[in-house]
Every structure is written in structure tokens, then in C-alpha cells.
Design a protein around this motif. Sequence first.
Motif, PDB file in Angstrom:
ATOM      1  N   SER A 499      39.688  34.441  54.452  1.00 25.13           N
ATOM      2  CA  SER A 499      39.154  34.622  52.742  1.00 25.13           C
ATOM      3  C   SER A 499      39.645  33.643  52.029  1.00 25.13           C
ATOM      4  O   SER A 499      39.499  33.436  50.891  1.00 25.13           O
ATOM      5  CB  SER A 499      39.481  36.016  52.445  1.00 25.13           C
ATOM      6  N   SER A 500      40.410  32.551  52.516  1.00 24.97           N
ATOM      7  CA  SER A 500      40.951  31.493  51.838  1.00 24.97           C
ATOM      8  C   SER A 500      39.916  30.681  51.317  1.00 24.97           C
ATOM      9  O   SER A 500      39.054  30.191  51.890  1.00 24.97           O
ATOM     10  CB  SER A 500      41.714  30.671  52.915  1.00 24.97           C
ATOM     11  N   GLY A 501      40.178  30.116  50.069  1.00 24.65           N
ATOM     12  CA  GLY A 501      39.396  29.484  49.261  1.00 24.65           C
ATOM     13  C   GLY A 501      37.996  29.919  48.750  1.00 24.65           C
ATOM     14  O   GLY A 501      37.335  29.185  48.146  1.00 24.65           O
ATOM     15  N   ILE A 502      37.854  31.322  49.043  1.00 25.33           N
ATOM     16  CA  ILE A 502      36.684  31.801  48.320  1.00 25.33           C
ATOM     17  C   ILE A 502      36.803  32.260  47.048  1.00 25.33           C
ATOM     18  O   ILE A 502      37.999  32.882  46.538  1.00 25.33           O
ATOM     19  CB  ILE A 502      36.261  33.018  48.979  1.00 25.33           C
ATOM     20  N   ARG A 503      36.111  32.087  45.931  1.00 23.94           N
ATOM     21  CA  ARG A 503      36.050  32.447  44.669  1.00 23.94           C
ATOM     22  C   ARG A 503      35.033  33.621  44.294  1.00 23.94           C
ATOM     23  O   ARG A 503      34.188  33.654  44.791  1.00 23.94           O
ATOM     24  CB  ARG A 503      35.781  31.029  43.784  1.00 23.94           C
ATOM     25  N   TYR A 504      35.496  34.217  43.543  1.00 22.15           N
ATOM     26  CA  TYR A 504      34.510  35.587  43.006  1.00 22.15           C
ATOM     27  C   TYR A 504      34.234  35.407  41.853  1.00 22.15           C
ATOM     28  O   TYR A 504      35.045  35.173  40.763  1.00 22.15           O
ATOM     29  CB  TYR A 504      35.331  36.903  43.313  1.00 22.15           C
ATOM     30  N   LYS A 505      33.127  35.979  41.376  1.00 23.02           N
ATOM     31  CA  LYS A 505      32.785  36.317  40.000  1.00 23.02           C
ATOM     32  C   LYS A 505      31.531  37.370  39.870  1.00 23.02           C
ATOM     33  O   LYS A 505      31.013  37.701  40.846  1.00 23.02           O
ATOM     34  CB  LYS A 505      32.090  34.788  39.268  1.00 23.02           C
ATOM     35  N   ILE A 506      31.460  38.006  38.584  1.00 29.09           N
ATOM     36  CA  ILE A 506      30.533  39.241  38.490  1.00 29.09           C
ATOM     37  C   ILE A 506      29.216  38.599  38.385  1.00 29.09           C
ATOM     38  O   ILE A 506      28.992  37.670  37.561  1.00 29.09           O
ATOM     39  CB  ILE A 506      30.733  39.827  37.141  1.00 29.09           C
ATOM     40  N   LEU A 507      28.181  38.945  39.222  1.00 27.01           N
ATOM     41  CA  LEU A 507      26.863  38.665  39.008  1.00 27.01           C
ATOM     42  C   LEU A 507      25.880  39.410  38.427  1.00 27.01           C
ATOM     43  O   LEU A 507      25.290  39.053  37.350  1.00 27.01           O
ATOM     44  CB  LEU A 507      26.426  38.446  40.605  1.00 27.01           C
ATOM     45  N   THR A 508      26.194  40.789  38.371  1.00 25.45           N
ATOM     46  CA  THR A 508      25.529  41.672  37.666  1.00 25.45           C
ATOM     47  C   THR A 508      26.401  42.962  37.225  1.00 25.45           C
ATOM     48  O   THR A 508      27.066  43.409  38.318  1.00 25.45           O
ATOM     49  CB  THR A 508      23.996  42.387  38.208  1.00 25.45           C
ATOM     50  N   ASP A 509      26.440  43.171  35.908  1.00 26.51           N
ATOM     51  CA  ASP A 509      27.157  44.128  35.348  1.00 26.51           C
ATOM     52  C   ASP A 509      26.523  44.789  34.065  1.00 26.51           C
ATOM     53  O   ASP A 509      26.891  43.999  32.959  1.00 26.51           O
ATOM     54  CB  ASP A 509      28.727  43.791  35.167  1.00 26.51           C
ATOM     55  N   ARG A 510      25.599  45.552  34.145  1.00 30.22           N
ATOM     56  CA  ARG A 510      24.799  45.664  33.060  1.00 30.22           C
ATOM     57  C   ARG A 510      25.411  46.372  31.711  1.00 30.22           C
ATOM     58  O   ARG A 510      25.286  45.660  30.744  1.00 30.22           O
ATOM     59  CB  ARG A 510      23.629  46.805  33.484  1.00 30.22           C
ATOM     60  N   LEU A 511      26.661  47.147  32.000  1.00 30.27           N
ATOM     61  CA  LEU A 511      27.299  47.567  30.639  1.00 30.27           C
ATOM     62  C   LEU A 511      28.673  46.923  30.693  1.00 30.27           C
ATOM     63  O   LEU A 511      29.297  47.225  29.821  1.00 30.27           O
ATOM     64  CB  LEU A 511      27.653  48.972  30.755  1.00 30.27           C
ATOM     65  N   SER A 512      28.999  45.928  31.548  1.00 29.20           N
ATOM     66  CA  SER A 512      30.250  45.055  31.420  1.00 29.20           C
ATOM     67  C   SER A 512      31.359  46.093  31.397  1.00 29.20           C
ATOM     68  O   SER A 512      32.316  46.163  30.626  1.00 29.20           O
ATOM     69  CB  SER A 512      30.352  44.380  29.919  1.00 29.20           C
ATOM     70  N   LEU A 513      31.321  46.933  32.635  1.00 33.59           N
ATOM     71  CA  LEU A 513      32.389  47.792  32.600  1.00 33.59           C
ATOM     72  C   LEU A 513      33.568  47.460  33.524  1.00 33.59           C
ATOM     73  O   LEU A 513      34.595  48.060  33.676  1.00 33.59           O
ATOM     74  CB  LEU A 513      31.847  49.119  33.734  1.00 33.59           C
ATOM     75  N   VAL A 514      33.524  46.639  34.383  1.00 40.76           N
ATOM     76  CA  VAL A 514      34.466  45.954  35.311  1.00 40.76           C
ATOM     77  C   VAL A 514      34.723  44.403  35.347  1.00 40.76           C
ATOM     78  O   VAL A 514      34.185  43.684  34.680  1.00 40.76           O
ATOM     79  CB  VAL A 514      34.070  46.229  36.772  1.00 40.76           C
ATOM     80  N   ASN A 515      36.002  44.167  35.703  1.00 44.04           N
ATOM     81  CA  ASN A 515      36.529  42.550  35.924  1.00 44.04           C
ATOM     82  C   ASN A 515      36.749  42.409  37.257  1.00 44.04           C
ATOM     83  O   ASN A 515      37.005  43.405  37.967  1.00 44.04           O
ATOM     84  CB  ASN A 515      37.502  42.334  34.925  1.00 44.04           C
ATOM     85  N   VAL A 516      36.658  41.249  37.630  1.00 45.57           N
ATOM     86  CA  VAL A 516      36.894  40.894  39.207  1.00 45.57           C
ATOM     87  C   VAL A 516      37.892  39.511  39.097  1.00 45.57           C
ATOM     88  O   VAL A 516      37.678  38.737  38.168  1.00 45.57           O
ATOM     89  CB  VAL A 516      35.540  40.549  39.866  1.00 45.57           C
ATOM     90  N   ASP A 517      38.981  39.667  39.952  1.00 46.97           N
ATOM     91  CA  ASP A 517      39.722  38.377  39.850  1.00 46.97           C
ATOM     92  C   ASP A 517      39.177  37.465  40.607  1.00 46.97           C
ATOM     93  O   ASP A 517      38.795  37.571  41.822  1.00 46.97           O
ATOM     94  CB  ASP A 517      41.165  38.923  40.637  1.00 46.97           C
ATOM     95  N   ALA A 518      39.132  36.320  40.504  1.00 48.16           N
ATOM     96  CA  ALA A 518      38.391  35.244  40.844  1.00 48.16           C
ATOM     97  C   ALA A 518      38.997  34.692  42.103  1.00 48.16           C
ATOM     98  O   ALA A 518      38.221  34.102  42.869  1.00 48.16           O
ATOM     99  CB  ALA A 518      38.376  33.972  39.607  1.00 48.16           C
ATOM    100  N   ASN A 519      40.206  34.976  42.401  1.00 50.53           N
ATOM    101  CA  ASN A 519      40.849  34.533  43.508  1.00 50.53           C
ATOM    102  C   ASN A 519      40.862  35.457  44.699  1.00 50.53           C
ATOM    103  O   ASN A 519      40.684  35.265  45.668  1.00 50.53           O
ATOM    104  CB  ASN A 519      42.250  34.138  43.233  1.00 50.53           C
ATOM    105  N   THR A 520      40.977  36.698  44.321  1.00 54.83           N
ATOM    106  CA  THR A 520      41.393  37.825  45.197  1.00 54.83           C
ATOM    107  C   THR A 520      40.289  38.810  45.495  1.00 54.83           C
ATOM    108  O   THR A 520      40.297  39.664  46.449  1.00 54.83           O
ATOM    109  CB  THR A 520      42.792  38.813  44.842  1.00 54.83           C
ATOM    110  N   GLY A 521      39.468  38.837  44.462  1.00 56.66           N
ATOM    111  CA  GLY A 521      38.241  39.887  44.578  1.00 56.66           C
ATOM    112  C   GLY A 521      38.640  41.339  44.155  1.00 56.66           C
ATOM    113  O   GLY A 521      37.896  42.232  44.185  1.00 56.66           O
ATOM    114  N   GLN A 522      39.864  41.431  43.400  1.00 56.49           N
ATOM    115  CA  GLN A 522      40.224  42.715  43.019  1.00 56.49           C
ATOM    116  C   GLN A 522      39.372  43.057  41.765  1.00 56.49           C
ATOM    117  O   GLN A 522      38.869  42.331  40.768  1.00 56.49           O
ATOM    118  CB  GLN A 522      41.650  42.908  42.751  1.00 56.49           C
ATOM    119  N   ILE A 523      39.123  44.277  41.873  1.00 56.44           N
ATOM    120  CA  ILE A 523      38.080  44.888  40.752  1.00 56.44           C
ATOM    121  C   ILE A 523      38.739  45.819  39.760  1.00 56.44           C
ATOM    122  O   ILE A 523      39.702  46.679  40.367  1.00 56.44           O
ATOM    123  CB  ILE A 523      36.801  45.553  41.379  1.00 56.44           C
TER     124      ILE A 523
END
Length: 900
Positions: A499-523
Motif C-alpha cells: 500500500s506504499s505510495g497510494i493516495r486516497y480521496k473521496i470520489l462520490t459523497d452526496r451529502l458530504s458525511l465522511v472524510n478520508v485520510d489521503a495517506n492511510t485511507g482511514q474514513i
Amino acid sequence: MGCRRLCLLGCFLALLLPWIVSGKSCHKVKLTVPSVIYSGYLVGKVNLKSCMHPNDVMDGTDDPDFVVEHVDSDYAIYALNRITMSNRSRSFEISLKNDVSSKKITIKLVTESKVEKTRHARELLKRTKRRWRPMPFSVHENYRGKYPARVEQIQSDTQLDYVIFYSITGQGVDQHPVGLFQINPTTGEIYITGPVDREEFPFFQLMAYAKTIDGYAPESPLDLPIIVEDDNDNAPIFTEELFCAEILEHSKAGSVVGRVNATDKDLQGTRHTLLRYVIIQQIPPSPIMFNIHPEYGIITTASNRLDRETQDHYTLILEVRDMGGGIGCLSSTGTMSITVLDINDSPPTFVKQSYQVEVNENESGMVILRIPVVDNDLVNTSNWRAVYSITQGNGLGHFNISTDPKTNDGLLSVMKAINYEETTQFVLQVAVANELSLVTQSGTKTSGVNTIPVTVIVKDVDEGPECTPTIKDVRVKENQTAGIVVTDFPAVDPETKSSSGIRYKILTDRLSLVNVDANTGQITTAKVLDYESKDIPTHQYNVTILATDQSGKSGTCTLVMTIEDVNDNFPVVPRSEYTICQLGRTYTIVEATDDDDSVHHSSPYIFALDTSKDASIANNWQITNLDGNSARIEEKGNLPLGSYLVSVIIYDKQGYGVTQDIIIRKCDCFNSLACTDRATDKNASLGGLAILIMVLSALLFALLLCLLTACLCGSGAGISKAGFPDDGPQQNLLINNTEAPGADVMESNFKVPVIMSNPDTVGNAPPSSYEGGQNMTQTVHHSMQNIKHTTNLHSDSTGGRLTYQSLRDGHGMMDGSRHNYGEWHSFVNTHLGDKLYMCGQDEEHQRGEDYVVPYTYEGKGSVAGSVGCCSELRGEDDKLDFLNQLEPKFRTLAEVCAKK
């Protein structure tokens, strides 16, 4: 010993008796025949099975007048010439022979013998006159001698005493064919003058006469039948020009293919119509595949070597012969077309012994290999169509194979994407068979399956990060503070397994209810989740996360959050006001709802009265739980009319509840079910704006009445020519029943004398005299009582309301902007009477009955008074509550007048 010898002798005689009888029948056969046997006639049939050895053959007869033909299982004897049995019997022999010996069978022909009368019978016979009659005679069709030809001669014994003249009549003499037969009148000789066709005239019935020259007939008329003997002049003809038949390939030898038929116009039952069938040619000629039964025309297979794949069609040239196919026979030819039908005797065969194909990982839904087969059976039939299957190597269901309906090829497809990191190669076993079972040469059925190996090599493709699993389900309770961790959703590079070097971001979140850590993928949650939110009706929320590696490849991961409910809502009653009736329905039903999960935190509910603030509630009311969602509240005793505050506490299934105050109004009900007053609180005081609007409305209404009165009085005093008073409230009274064209509605048309003797009578003014040029006067009687005002809106008995009972008794009080029914009735009916009377006459004072329809008063008026003034009340707080007290048939009209 004596008895034993007798038994052995009996057995020997029993065995010997059939041989004796058989031997006797084989040496001599007796047949009964008529006195005259015609050419071609069937003399009889003999069964020689018991006489003939398997190697015996028929060697003919020793009498040239007879011939023997084999028919069915018997032998038929036919006459070749015309034979007269003058000696009452005749014999000849049939010869049977083989390579070793021969035998002869005697055939004796005897005529029908007359029964010999006894002596006693002969003594009783008396001598009678002989009736003149010749021997039966016949003529040959197609006679080739000279004509006229002598046929027969008739004579009478009376010619010894008289000079007799002979004559004949009948068909062939004086009937069609006329002149065929003639007679010598003096000698009685009968002649035929030309050839005759038996197929047209098989029999002639003549009548012979013997008379003297003066017409005396010493003999009775004589029946003279003449038989036309058949000549073999018609060849047999097949009943169809082309016979068609079908036969399955590889049918057993002797299988019936079909049957041919032929007809012959010659005399039936003679050798002239004894038909024999033969195959004279087969196309293609070799090998010989068919036989025909000579007597019945049944065609059968000669062997089991019919092969549709080699030859699918045969043509047989047939011939049918009469006279049993012997010398002098006539014949004709026919054709039979035989189609060889296909059976599944050729299995589908693969063109190659094995196949190898490559496929990229993660690809699916495409054909990767086409596998052809060869099948010699009939194309586009169940014997030819192939059925493919994968018997080995497809345990994970990645592949599927189907049949191309046009080419019969197998189409191998990838149905589910393959991961190179998991599997790099598949070895499949592909099988093929027909839709129908395979039939072998011996007739047994087998599956006919053929198989080949197919190797599928998976090619590696640089892929984006992947989440495991691709779709992850989590459950989160509502009402938790924002920022709590929902789950860890890391992605992995399938090539490096890291999983090294993988970046994360929200692609679809209709009501903006969650956040994601860009480095770890923690929600984590970005907002407080609410189970009861209308934006998430299914309580499931999907979030798509995009994971991107250092090379720019990306993949998506899906998070499905299920929001769990907590008991954060109390059951409530949606309505705050209910009604019960004085008479009729004395209870009300209270229903509760709860926004929480109905399975865990909602119904069934428990309803109870809360007497903590007011102990009298328990004395006046009682509550009964019904179905877990509702309860019934009813009064105890007989409470007076009015509104009551009842406190009710409602518990859910976990025991959480809150007290709610509801208002129960008790009132009179017209239908014994519900109050008709729609106001929610009759005891509430009127606002300042409402009072001001009511006062202005009353003043405006009084002003309109004054203007109307002034107009009515002025029109009669100030105008020399009498005229009808102006109609003040025209906007409320429209004449809309005109059903034919009339005069223009002008002022002069209405200025006619009107005398109202009775203001309550509508449209019945007495007629008055009218003369041209005279001035007319109009007297209008109008009276209206003063409008009564009251400011008392509250009373002990009615609670400040107008009730149907108070209006009916004449004690109802109204505000200043209204008048009672009697006042309005007197004024309106008077005015309407004048108006309708004027409209009921034309310019010549003739009643216009064609287009004016009078509307008369139909009964007692409503005690509720007029509602015509309602259209002038424009205030937002107009009190039109009295309209709810009208009788049912006026409610709709009152609602139309009230401003919505």
C-alpha cells in the motif's frame, strides 16, 4: 398288454390321418363351375402348400384352355378360352416338379347338378307347355371378323303350325346403340353389325317376339340377355404420375418404403386385370437398394446400406403388367421418387486436436476463441447442430462456450475477469455433441461426445490499486459526534502487494458525511449521522473512494454505511384537536407515530392519561389501548358541550414516552359522527382587524341597500314615462335561462307598469291595461326591518355559537353585517317578481314563454338566512362560521361564497 397295444394303434392312426387326408387332397381337386366359362374368368383357387416340397416349382397344366397363376398364398386357375361344359364335367392335371421327381394333381371341373327327384315327386308332376328359350349366348368385344356376324338363332315350336315372324327390341336394337343387333324375321337368326366395347356396354338385355303375319303371338315375349365377353384391350395405368416416399437412412432390409397402385378397365376377376409390378430401372443404378412385391406393389429396402451422406435421393422406373405378366400382357410405366431421410449417424468432429489462446487479465465479456467442427448430417437440423460444454478447468466460472447458429462453431468467451496475480493459466476440456443422440450402424444410441484440450494463458496488465474487499459494509450508530473513525479502507497495488505510495480521496459523497485520510485511507465522519434523515430513506449511504498509485493508475473502493437507530424520538400524536358528539360517536381514536426504527424502538405503544397536572382528567375521561398504534379516548358520564384539555402520555416498546396535551371538543353533530364547525377554537376573542372588517362590511352593505331603495323610488317619481326600478345587485342576479334570441335589453324595454300585490309571490303580477302614448306608473312596495346588531358572542348555552336549533327557534343572533332569513326573503322575492314579470313580456306586452322560464318558490326557506352577502366580505379574518350551521344542502354554496 392289450390296452397298451390299442393305445399305440390309436396314436399311429391319429398321426397317419392328416397324411392320408393331405395326400388325398394333393392328388385330386374338385371345383364347381358354371355351364359356360368365358375367356379370362377365374375358375377357382387351390392351396398347394401341403402338397409342394420347398424345391417344387409349378410346371403348368396339360390342358391349353387353362393356366395357373400364383396369387397370394394360393394358385388361381384361369380360363384362356370360352368353354361350354356340355358333358357336365371336365378334368386336367397340374404338374409339380423338382430336380429329383415330379407329381401331378388332378383338377376336376363339374357343373351345378340338378337335384334328382324321387319317384313320388315324378308321379305328381304334370306335363306343361315348354317355354321357348335358346341357350345363353355372348358376343366378343373387338371382334375382328366380317360384319354382320351371326350371333345366335331363336326358334319357336309353333312355326310347325303357323308362319312365324321374329323381331327383337331393346338396347342395341331400337335404343342406343341403335342398329347394333339385327334379326332375320323368318329364320330367327341374330346378327351383330359392328364391334362393341365391353367397358362401355358390358351387357345387353333384348326382348324377342314370335308373331304370325296377322299379329297373333303364339309365344310369350322372350328375355334375351347377351353378354359381351372381355378382351384384353386396356393396359393397366398407375393411379399417380409420380409416387413419392421417404425412408430413414440405415433402415433394416425389408423396411417398407411405400406402395404403388394401378387400375385396369378390363373385367375384374379375370387374367386381363391380374396385375404384376416390376422395377425396370433404379437411378442411380448401383447398388440395388429396393425391391417390389409383384402382386401388391409394395416397395421395400433390399439392404441396410442406405446412407444419406452418400446418396440422399433415388428414382425408380416401375412397370405394371396385366395377364399376370405373361405372354400377351399389356403394360405401362410409372415413377417413384424416394428421399432418404437423415438420422444422427455422423458425430461432430473437431478440426484440430487442441487449441491455445491468450487473454488479458481484467478483461471480460468478449469471445477469445472460435472452435470449428465438421458434421456430415443434414445442415440446420438437430442431427447437425452442435452443443458445446466445458467439462474440466472452469471451476471458478470464468469461461462460457456457446454455439454460433450459422456456422455451428463453438464460441469460447470470458465471462468473469481474471486476476493474473491469482492465476496465470487455465487448461479447459471442451466437449461437443449433437442435440440428438448418435445412432450407430446397429441401431443403438450413444452420446457421440468428442473432447479437446484448450489452454488459456492469462497476460499480465499493469493495474491500479485494489481494495479488499472492493465493496465494504460497515454499521455506524446515529447521533455520534463528528470525527469518529468509521473504518480503515486501505488499497493494495496488485503487482507489489503493498500500500506504499497510494493516495486516497473521496470520489462520490452526496451529502458530504465522511472524510478520508489521503495517506492511510482511514474514513471518519464529517457530520452527525441521523437515522431519521429524509435524505437517507433506506438508512444506507454509499461512498466511493479513489485510490491512486505513484504511476497514476487508479482504482475505486466502495464503502456502504448502514446507519443504526438509537431511541432518540418519543412517540407523538400528529393531531392536537379531536371531536366527540353529544349524540352518536362519544369517543375518538388517537393514533401515534415514532420516527425511530419500528422494529426496535417504536410500536407497540402504551397510552395512559397523565393526571399529574389535573386530577379531574381521570374522572372525566378514560383511555383504552387498541392495536399497539392507537387508543380510544371517551368521556365518563355526560360532559357539557365545549372544549377540554386532556393530557396523554405515550410509551414506546422500550418504555420511553412524553406527555402530550390534546384538545377534545364536544359538540352537536348532524351526522352523529363529527362536528360540522371547522373552527378550532370558538371561545377565542376576535382580533381588532377582524372586528374592523366586519364593521366596514356591514356599513358597505347598508349603503348598498340605501342606494337600491333610492333608485327604486326615483325611477317612479322623476321620469314621465313609467320605468322599471334599477337593479342594484345585478352582479348577484344574472338572467341565464334565455333559450332563444330576444329583444335587446334596453332600459325602455323594462319600463312597464308593475303592481306587486303580494311581495312573497314570485312572477305573478296582475295584468294592467296598456295604450300607446299613455304614461305608466309603477308602484313598488318594499319593506325591510332594521338590521339587528349584537355584540354578545358568548352565551352559556351555546358557547357563543350559532346553532341549528337556535336558528330554527328564531332566537339566533347575527352580527351587524347580516340580516335574518325573513328580511332577505321579503326583499329579494319582491324584487325578483318585478324583474321576472318584465322579462316575461316583449314590446307588445306578449308573454315571452319561448325563452323565459319562471322560477317559483318551491317551499319553506332555510332558517339560516341569506348567503348572498358573503361575496362582499373580503377581509382575511372574516367570520363565516355561521355557514357551518346551515342545512347540508346549503353547505357547498356557503363554502363557495367564503374566500379561500
